[in-house]
Design a protein around this motif. Structure first.
Motif, PDB file in Angstrom:
ATOM      1  N   ILE A   1     -10.559  14.543  15.609  1.00 16.12           N
ATOM      2  CA  ILE A   1      -9.231  14.066  15.223  1.00 16.12           C
ATOM      3  C   ILE A   1      -8.186  15.123  15.576  1.00 16.12           C
ATOM      4  O   ILE A   1      -8.346  16.291  15.228  1.00 16.12           O
TER       5      ILE A   1
ATOM      6  N   TRP B   1      -3.885  15.688  15.538  1.00 22.28           N
ATOM      7  CA  TRP B   1      -2.527  15.252  15.223  1.00 22.28           C
ATOM      8  C   TRP B   1      -1.562  15.854  16.234  1.00 22.28           C
ATOM      9  O   TRP B   1      -1.762  16.986  16.687  1.00 22.28           O
TER      10      TRP B   1
ATOM     11  N   CYS C   1      -1.868  10.359  15.576  1.00 21.74           N
ATOM     12  CA  CYS C   1      -3.156  10.890  15.138  1.00 21.74           C
ATOM     13  C   CYS C   1      -4.207  10.268  16.059  1.00 21.74           C
ATOM     14  O   CYS C   1      -4.421   9.059  16.038  1.00 21.74           O
TER      15      CYS C   1
ATOM     16  N   GLY D   1      -8.050  10.047  17.780  1.00 21.72           N
ATOM     17  CA  GLY D   1      -9.472  10.278  17.561  1.00 21.72           C
ATOM     18  C   GLY D   1     -10.241   9.976  18.825  1.00 21.72           C
ATOM     19  O   GLY D   1      -9.973   8.990  19.510  1.00 21.72           O
TER      20      GLY D   1
ATOM     21  N   LYS E   1      -2.672  11.680   4.759  1.00 20.53           N
ATOM     22  CA  LYS E   1      -3.395  12.212   5.915  1.00 20.53           C
ATOM     23  C   LYS E   1      -4.847  11.743   5.936  1.00 20.53           C
ATOM     24  O   LYS E   1      -5.360  11.318   6.972  1.00 20.53           O
TER      25      LYS E   1
ATOM     26  N   GLU F   1      -6.603   9.449   8.896  1.00 20.30           N
ATOM     27  CA  GLU F   1      -7.776   9.933   9.635  1.00 20.30           C
ATOM     28  C   GLU F   1      -8.967   9.002   9.435  1.00 20.30           C
ATOM     29  O   GLU F   1      -9.739   8.767  10.370  1.00 20.30           O
TER      30      GLU F   1
END
Length: 107
Positions: free
Chosen positions: A5, A7, A28, A30, A79, A83
């Motif tokens: 992950i 940001w 964000c 991934g 957050k 995530e």
């Protein structure tokens, strides 16, 4: 396995009168590699801020670092939930529930 992950800050809006940042557009991202295939997804969002140039922790636009801005973003959003959503999206792509194509196409 878990996605990596990351940001990032996509863009900033600032007040020209005091160089305070008022809007952050963030992402964000991934990514996970499964059997040599990169699977990725990104959530985007924005946060609004009210800069106070008289505050002791004020950072003007020209002096701000991405880490500072991400700290403000993380304080303003959930957050962990974002995530988790990114991880869930990656996981869903690893085990799709539908597919496209035609049966007579060469593989």
């Amino acid at each position: 396995m878990s996605a990596t992950i990351t940001w990032f800050v996509q863009d900033l809006r600032r007040e020209t009168t005091n160089d305070g940042i008022t809007l952050v557009r963030w992402g964000c991202h991934g990514v996970e590699v499964v059997d040599g295939v990169k699977i990725n997804t990104t959530e985007f969002g924005k946060t609004h801020h009210t800069p106070d140039p008289d505050a002791s922790d004020f950072i003007a636009y020209a002096s701000v670092a991405e880490a500072d801005v991400l700290g403000w973003v993380h304080a303003a959003v959930d957050k962990d939930a974002i995530e988790a959503k990114v991880q869930a999206d990656v996981d869903a792509k690893k085990t799709p529930t539908s597919a496209t194509g035609v049966p007579w196409a060469a593989e």
